[in-house]
Design a protein around this motif. Sequence first.
Motif, PDB file in Angstrom:
ATOM      1  N   ASN A  41       0.939  -1.300  -0.048  1.00  0.00           N
ATOM      2  CA  ASN A  41      -0.017   0.008   0.137  1.00  0.00           C
ATOM      3  C   ASN A  41       0.834   1.222  -0.163  1.00  0.00           C
ATOM      4  OD1 ASN A  41      -3.213  -0.816   0.356  1.00  0.00           O
ATOM      5  ND2 ASN A  41      -1.655  -2.130   1.956  1.00  0.00           N
ATOM      6  N   LYS A  42       2.040   1.065  -0.300  1.00  0.00           N
ATOM      7  CA  LYS A  42       2.930   2.195  -0.220  1.00  0.00           C
ATOM      8  C   LYS A  42       2.726   3.387  -1.347  1.00  0.00           C
ATOM      9  CE  LYS A  42       7.037   0.676  -2.626  1.00  0.00           C
ATOM     10  NZ  LYS A  42       8.465   0.455  -2.567  1.00  0.00           N
ATOM     11  N   HIS A  43       1.989   3.108  -2.429  1.00  0.00           N
ATOM     12  CA  HIS A  43       1.453   4.141  -3.162  1.00  0.00           C
ATOM     13  C   HIS A  43       0.602   5.303  -2.455  1.00  0.00           C
ATOM     14  CE1 HIS A  43      -1.612   1.008  -3.131  1.00  0.00           C
ATOM     15  NE2 HIS A  43      -2.440   2.076  -3.767  1.00  0.00           N
ATOM     16  N   LEU A  44      -0.027   4.721  -1.253  1.00  0.00           N
ATOM     17  CA  LEU A  44      -1.006   5.666  -0.551  1.00  0.00           C
ATOM     18  C   LEU A  44      -0.007   6.532   0.443  1.00  0.00           C
ATOM     19  CD1 LEU A  44      -3.737   3.213   0.286  1.00  0.00           C
ATOM     20  CD2 LEU A  44      -3.672   4.881  -1.408  1.00  0.00           C
ATOM     21  N   LEU A  45       1.191   6.311   0.700  1.00  0.00           N
ATOM     22  CA  LEU A  45       1.918   6.942   1.504  1.00  0.00           C
ATOM     23  C   LEU A  45       2.482   8.465   0.995  1.00  0.00           C
ATOM     24  CD1 LEU A  45       4.131   4.051   2.954  1.00  0.00           C
ATOM     25  CD2 LEU A  45       1.939   5.234   4.118  1.00  0.00           C
ATOM     26  N   SER A  46       2.598   9.720   1.620  1.00  0.00           N
ATOM     27  CA  SER A  46       3.086  10.706   1.238  1.00  0.00           C
ATOM     28  C   SER A  46       4.745  10.562   1.378  1.00  0.00           C
ATOM     29  CB  SER A  46       2.960  11.784   2.424  1.00  0.00           C
ATOM     30  OG  SER A  46       3.613  11.458   3.577  1.00  0.00           O
ATOM     31  N   PRO A  47       5.195  11.686   0.394  1.00  0.00           N
ATOM     32  CA  PRO A  47       6.435  11.450   0.182  1.00  0.00           C
ATOM     33  C   PRO A  47       7.300  11.397   1.764  1.00  0.00           C
ATOM     34  CG  PRO A  47       5.938  13.034  -1.433  1.00  0.00           C
ATOM     35  CD  PRO A  47       4.760  12.540  -0.479  1.00  0.00           C
ATOM     36  N   GLU A  48       6.766  12.061   2.473  1.00  0.00           N
ATOM     37  CA  GLU A  48       7.290  12.280   4.090  1.00  0.00           C
ATOM     38  C   GLU A  48       7.356  10.967   4.521  1.00  0.00           C
ATOM     39  OE1 GLU A  48       6.979  14.736   8.010  1.00  0.00           O
ATOM     40  OE2 GLU A  48       5.329  14.433   6.908  1.00  0.00           O
ATOM     41  N   ASN A  49       6.257  10.209   4.457  1.00  0.00           N
ATOM     42  CA  ASN A  49       6.243   8.841   5.206  1.00  0.00           C
ATOM     43  C   ASN A  49       6.990   7.972   4.084  1.00  0.00           C
ATOM     44  OD1 ASN A  49       4.551   9.351   7.260  1.00  0.00           O
ATOM     45  ND2 ASN A  49       2.717   9.484   5.958  1.00  0.00           N
ATOM     46  N   LEU A  50       7.074   7.754   3.143  1.00  0.00           N
ATOM     47  CA  LEU A  50       7.915   7.162   2.316  1.00  0.00           C
ATOM     48  C   LEU A  50       9.355   7.249   2.612  1.00  0.00           C
ATOM     49  CD1 LEU A  50       6.394   7.448  -1.294  1.00  0.00           C
ATOM     50  CD2 LEU A  50       6.755   5.571   0.080  1.00  0.00           C
ATOM     51  N   ASN A  51       9.673   8.598   3.215  1.00  0.00           N
ATOM     52  CA  ASN A  51      11.309   8.726   3.546  1.00  0.00           C
ATOM     53  C   ASN A  51      11.357   7.986   4.856  1.00  0.00           C
ATOM     54  OD1 ASN A  51      13.802   9.924   3.516  1.00  0.00           O
ATOM     55  ND2 ASN A  51      13.155  11.209   5.315  1.00  0.00           N
ATOM     56  N   PHE A  52      10.383   7.927   5.821  1.00  0.00           N
ATOM     57  CA  PHE A  52      10.130   7.208   6.955  1.00  0.00           C
ATOM     58  C   PHE A  52      10.429   5.789   6.796  1.00  0.00           C
ATOM     59  CE2 PHE A  52       7.804  10.952   9.108  1.00  0.00           C
ATOM     60  CZ  PHE A  52       9.086  11.593   9.630  1.00  0.00           C
ATOM     61  N   LEU A  53       9.745   5.376   5.921  1.00  0.00           N
ATOM     62  CA  LEU A  53       9.763   3.751   5.513  1.00  0.00           C
ATOM     63  C   LEU A  53      11.292   3.397   5.026  1.00  0.00           C
ATOM     64  CD1 LEU A  53       8.277   1.085   5.116  1.00  0.00           C
ATOM     65  CD2 LEU A  53       7.565   1.971   2.974  1.00  0.00           C
ATOM     66  N   TYR A  54      11.953   4.465   4.185  1.00  0.00           N
ATOM     67  CA  TYR A  54      13.185   4.254   3.721  1.00  0.00           C
ATOM     68  C   TYR A  54      14.074   3.936   5.041  1.00  0.00           C
ATOM     69  CZ  TYR A  54      17.767   5.008   1.395  1.00  0.00           C
ATOM     70  OH  TYR A  54      19.035   4.880   0.861  1.00  0.00           O
ATOM     71  N   GLN A  55      14.034   4.859   6.008  1.00  0.00           N
ATOM     72  CA  GLN A  55      14.916   4.915   7.015  1.00  0.00           C
ATOM     73  C   GLN A  55      14.754   3.756   7.995  1.00  0.00           C
ATOM     74  OE1 GLN A  55      17.283   7.124   7.619  1.00  0.00           O
ATOM     75  NE2 GLN A  55      16.751   8.265   5.629  1.00  0.00           N
ATOM     76  N   TYR A  56      13.219   3.366   8.080  1.00  0.00           N
ATOM     77  CA  TYR A  56      13.066   2.166   9.019  1.00  0.00           C
ATOM     78  C   TYR A  56      13.517   0.907   8.393  1.00  0.00           C
ATOM     79  CZ  TYR A  56       9.831   5.554  10.966  1.00  0.00           C
ATOM     80  OH  TYR A  56       9.231   6.724  11.684  1.00  0.00           O
ATOM     81  N   ASP A  57      13.388   1.077   6.933  1.00  0.00           N
ATOM     82  CA  ASP A  57      13.962  -0.053   6.212  1.00  0.00           C
ATOM     83  C   ASP A  57      15.613  -0.403   6.141  1.00  0.00           C
ATOM     84  OD1 ASP A  57      11.469  -0.977   5.317  1.00  0.00           O
ATOM     85  OD2 ASP A  57      11.911  -0.322   3.162  1.00  0.00           O
ATOM     86  N   LEU A  58      16.253   0.604   6.280  1.00  0.00           N
ATOM     87  CA  LEU A  58      17.687   0.657   6.751  1.00  0.00           C
ATOM     88  C   LEU A  58      17.858   0.129   7.982  1.00  0.00           C
ATOM     89  CD1 LEU A  58      18.741   4.491   5.511  1.00  0.00           C
ATOM     90  CD2 LEU A  58      19.434   2.134   4.577  1.00  0.00           C
ATOM     91  N   LYS A  59      17.010   0.485   9.161  1.00  0.00           N
ATOM     92  CA  LYS A  59      17.221   0.014  10.438  1.00  0.00           C
ATOM     93  C   LYS A  59      16.972  -1.484  10.385  1.00  0.00           C
ATOM     94  CE  LYS A  59      17.361   0.042  14.928  1.00  0.00           C
ATOM     95  NZ  LYS A  59      18.679   0.298  15.575  1.00  0.00           N
TER      96      LYS A  59
END
Length: 94
Positions: A41-59
């Motif tokens: 469902n990431k197509h529903l996320l804002s650019p800001e939330n996609l950035n958070f997702l990217y950071q959490y994926d790095l974690k």
Amino acid sequence: MYTVEQLKKLLKNYRIDLYYFDEEDPEASVIYTERRILEENKHLLSPENLNFLYQYDLKAVELYEKYKKYDTEAVDWLKNTVQIAKSNLQKQVK
């Protein structure tokens, strides 16, 4: 179908669950489930939330590198989560 608000909560839970990850945690499958739903469902996320997702994926990748030597169910779930995360990270780099 998930709402944007539900996905934002799921994103927050993903972060928290990664922060408290334990290689012996019998509930580690939750991290995988959260990440899979976010991916679908990431197509529903804002650019800001996609950035958070990217950071959490790095974690998540960092955690897996730290715990991959442990042969536990929790680490297996983390490995599955990282497979999704790595796919997302590769798309972001391109």
